[in-house]
Design a protein around this motif. Sequence first.
Motif, PDB file in Angstrom:
ATOM      1  N   ARG A  74       0.824  -1.202   0.000  1.00  0.00           N
ATOM      2  CA  ARG A  74       0.000   0.000   0.000  1.00  0.00           C
ATOM      3  C   ARG A  74       0.865   1.262   0.000  1.00  0.00           C
ATOM      4  O   ARG A  74       0.525   2.269  -0.628  1.00  0.00           O
ATOM      5  CB  ARG A  74      -0.943  -0.004   1.204  1.00  0.00           C
ATOM      6  CG  ARG A  74      -2.032  -1.068   1.124  1.00  0.00           C
ATOM      7  CD  ARG A  74      -2.840  -1.147   2.414  1.00  0.00           C
ATOM      8  NE  ARG A  74      -3.784  -2.247   2.381  1.00  0.00           N
ATOM      9  CZ  ARG A  74      -5.041  -2.169   1.948  1.00  0.00           C
ATOM     10  NH1 ARG A  74      -5.512  -1.000   1.513  1.00  0.00           N
ATOM     11  NH2 ARG A  74      -5.831  -3.218   1.950  1.00  0.00           N
ATOM     12  N   ILE A  75       1.991   1.211   0.691  1.00  0.00           N
ATOM     13  CA  ILE A  75       2.915   2.352   0.691  1.00  0.00           C
ATOM     14  C   ILE A  75       3.458   2.600  -0.710  1.00  0.00           C
ATOM     15  O   ILE A  75       3.561   3.738  -1.171  1.00  0.00           O
ATOM     16  CB  ILE A  75       4.067   2.108   1.683  1.00  0.00           C
ATOM     17  CG1 ILE A  75       3.547   2.165   3.124  1.00  0.00           C
ATOM     18  CG2 ILE A  75       5.199   3.120   1.484  1.00  0.00           C
ATOM     19  CD1 ILE A  75       4.538   1.694   4.161  1.00  0.00           C
ATOM     20  N   CYS A  76       3.805   1.526  -1.405  1.00  0.00           N
ATOM     21  CA  CYS A  76       4.408   1.647  -2.738  1.00  0.00           C
ATOM     22  C   CYS A  76       3.367   1.804  -3.842  1.00  0.00           C
ATOM     23  O   CYS A  76       3.730   2.101  -4.988  1.00  0.00           O
ATOM     24  CB  CYS A  76       5.288   0.432  -3.024  1.00  0.00           C
ATOM     25  SG  CYS A  76       6.691   0.279  -1.900  1.00  0.00           S
ATOM     26  N   GLY A  77       2.111   1.564  -3.523  1.00  0.00           N
ATOM     27  CA  GLY A  77       1.059   1.749  -4.509  1.00  0.00           C
ATOM     28  C   GLY A  77       1.152   0.778  -5.663  1.00  0.00           C
ATOM     29  O   GLY A  77       1.618  -0.358  -5.517  1.00  0.00           O
ATOM     30  N   ALA A  78       0.748   1.238  -6.843  1.00  0.00           N
ATOM     31  CA  ALA A  78       0.719   0.376  -8.022  1.00  0.00           C
ATOM     32  C   ALA A  78       2.099  -0.153  -8.388  1.00  0.00           C
ATOM     33  O   ALA A  78       2.216  -1.221  -9.004  1.00  0.00           O
ATOM     34  CB  ALA A  78       0.112   1.131  -9.202  1.00  0.00           C
ATOM     35  N   GLN A  79       3.149   0.568  -7.986  1.00  0.00           N
ATOM     36  CA  GLN A  79       4.496   0.115  -8.316  1.00  0.00           C
ATOM     37  C   GLN A  79       4.844  -1.194  -7.613  1.00  0.00           C
ATOM     38  O   GLN A  79       5.780  -1.883  -8.012  1.00  0.00           O
ATOM     39  CB  GLN A  79       5.514   1.199  -7.966  1.00  0.00           C
ATOM     40  CG  GLN A  79       5.342   2.462  -8.802  1.00  0.00           C
ATOM     41  CD  GLN A  79       6.493   3.424  -8.652  1.00  0.00           C
ATOM     42  OE1 GLN A  79       7.649   3.030  -8.682  1.00  0.00           O
ATOM     43  NE2 GLN A  79       6.180   4.712  -8.479  1.00  0.00           N
ATOM     44  N   SER A  80       4.104  -1.530  -6.574  1.00  0.00           N
ATOM     45  CA  SER A  80       4.369  -2.789  -5.870  1.00  0.00           C
ATOM     46  C   SER A  80       4.029  -3.995  -6.731  1.00  0.00           C
ATOM     47  O   SER A  80       4.476  -5.108  -6.447  1.00  0.00           O
ATOM     48  CB  SER A  80       3.558  -2.847  -4.571  1.00  0.00           C
ATOM     49  OG  SER A  80       2.166  -2.892  -4.839  1.00  0.00           O
ATOM     50  N   LEU A  81       3.235  -3.780  -7.774  1.00  0.00           N
ATOM     51  CA  LEU A  81       2.852  -4.863  -8.668  1.00  0.00           C
ATOM     52  C   LEU A  81       3.733  -4.922  -9.912  1.00  0.00           C
ATOM     53  O   LEU A  81       3.514  -5.761 -10.783  1.00  0.00           O
ATOM     54  CB  LEU A  81       1.385  -4.707  -9.087  1.00  0.00           C
ATOM     55  CG  LEU A  81       0.365  -4.785  -7.940  1.00  0.00           C
ATOM     56  CD1 LEU A  81      -1.038  -4.478  -8.465  1.00  0.00           C
ATOM     57  CD2 LEU A  81       0.401  -6.154  -7.286  1.00  0.00           C
ATOM     58  N   GLY A  82       4.703  -4.037  -9.989  1.00  0.00           N
ATOM     59  CA  GLY A  82       5.608  -4.028 -11.132  1.00  0.00           C
ATOM     60  C   GLY A  82       6.513  -5.245 -11.141  1.00  0.00           C
ATOM     61  O   GLY A  82       6.865  -5.791 -10.087  1.00  0.00           O
ATOM     62  N   ALA A  83       6.911  -5.663 -12.323  1.00  0.00           N
ATOM     63  CA  ALA A  83       7.752  -6.855 -12.449  1.00  0.00           C
ATOM     64  C   ALA A  83       9.092  -6.697 -11.747  1.00  0.00           C
ATOM     65  O   ALA A  83       9.675  -7.678 -11.276  1.00  0.00           O
ATOM     66  CB  ALA A  83       7.975  -7.167 -13.932  1.00  0.00           C
ATOM     67  N   LYS A  84       9.589  -5.473 -11.644  1.00  0.00           N
ATOM     68  CA  LYS A  84      10.886  -5.241 -11.016  1.00  0.00           C
ATOM     69  C   LYS A  84      10.795  -5.141  -9.490  1.00  0.00           C
ATOM     70  O   LYS A  84      11.817  -5.148  -8.814  1.00  0.00           O
ATOM     71  CB  LYS A  84      11.512  -3.962 -11.581  1.00  0.00           C
ATOM     72  CG  LYS A  84      11.906  -4.072 -13.050  1.00  0.00           C
ATOM     73  CD  LYS A  84      12.585  -2.807 -13.536  1.00  0.00           C
ATOM     74  CE  LYS A  84      12.993  -2.934 -14.998  1.00  0.00           C
ATOM     75  NZ  LYS A  84      13.657  -1.693 -15.493  1.00  0.00           N
TER      76      LYS A  84
END
Length: 371
Positions: free
Chosen positions: A329-339
Amino acid sequence: MPEVVSKTLYDEIEALIPIFQSREPELDKLGSFPFENVNALVDLGYTKLILPEAYGGVNLSAYELVKYQTLIAKGDGATAISIGWHMGTLLGLRNNTAWPQQTYDFLLQKVAQGALINLVMSERGSGSPTRGGTMQTTATKVEGGYVLNGHKAFATLSPMLDYFISGVNLDGEDSFFLIPRHTDGVSILPVWDSVALRGSASHDIVLNDVFVPDHFLVQQADIANSVIRSPGGLLHIPACYLGIAEAARDYALHFATTYTPKSLGKPIIETVPTQQKIGEIELLLKQSRYILHGVAKEFDDGTVQLADLLAAKTTVVNHAITITDLAMRICGAQSLGAKSPLHRYYLHVRAGLHNPPTDDEILTLLAKATY
């Protein structure tokens, strides 16, 4: 174990964390296994420290074990859960007096030389042994030993196992046998396709007319309550998920301190919502460490209650799930990024729900302990 030795080993394992983390993404592939990571721990001598001093170990305490396992899991969960089963099995065997002495000596001497072991109990379709599942694998008495036939599941560490202890039905009674992995008739069936901790390679093991000598029948007992399945030997499980949660926290903290949206003009860590989430994470981590470390110390002192061991497992695993969710939740959508490793961490911590004993078993036992 002298503190200076413990500190040295802690530093050596800590130095492996970034190396393990760099390899972690590759372990998301089918058929993967952290060979290099496990070999590094064997080379450090870590895998034999749990042995009694008489067998070349240092009688590693449960308290130190959970700290090391947490550290390893911070680097890679698959490595921690794999080597944790080896360490936990040995912890469960430490005070065992039921085995034939020659077999007990044989196995521990092999471990001192670098051999890896695990319990391989589960069978597909028969239910968990902790729930009273009866073994379908069979043993037939022959001259000089036994012939084993069956199909075992969830054999974590299978690509590097040297020996495993397995539950077998012998004349209608569940019994334990020690089985060398490389015996004729033992084969690994590579069916592990879990999206969580895929690198643990918890494949099936097939036994086809496997001969073992008489003294490899090591124990005949109620499998669900046997000393081999000592709850203390399962302390490595919550330690693993705590370590993964710590890795998720570290990743989220780094993100929060370095990510500055143009619309905000400052790092998001300076915002109240982010600080609240980080505060929640820190509180859950402190609670998890306190109960896990406290229970491990009580285990070492011989004062631990079964209810406390079970409470530690369910508390830490469920906290780890919440911590990882907060990190995402802190990282938002970027937490679902492949990297980002966070989507893998989230899958990994959920695997703890299915490691024995499960939450429903634990809650039922806790309830029954009150009356």
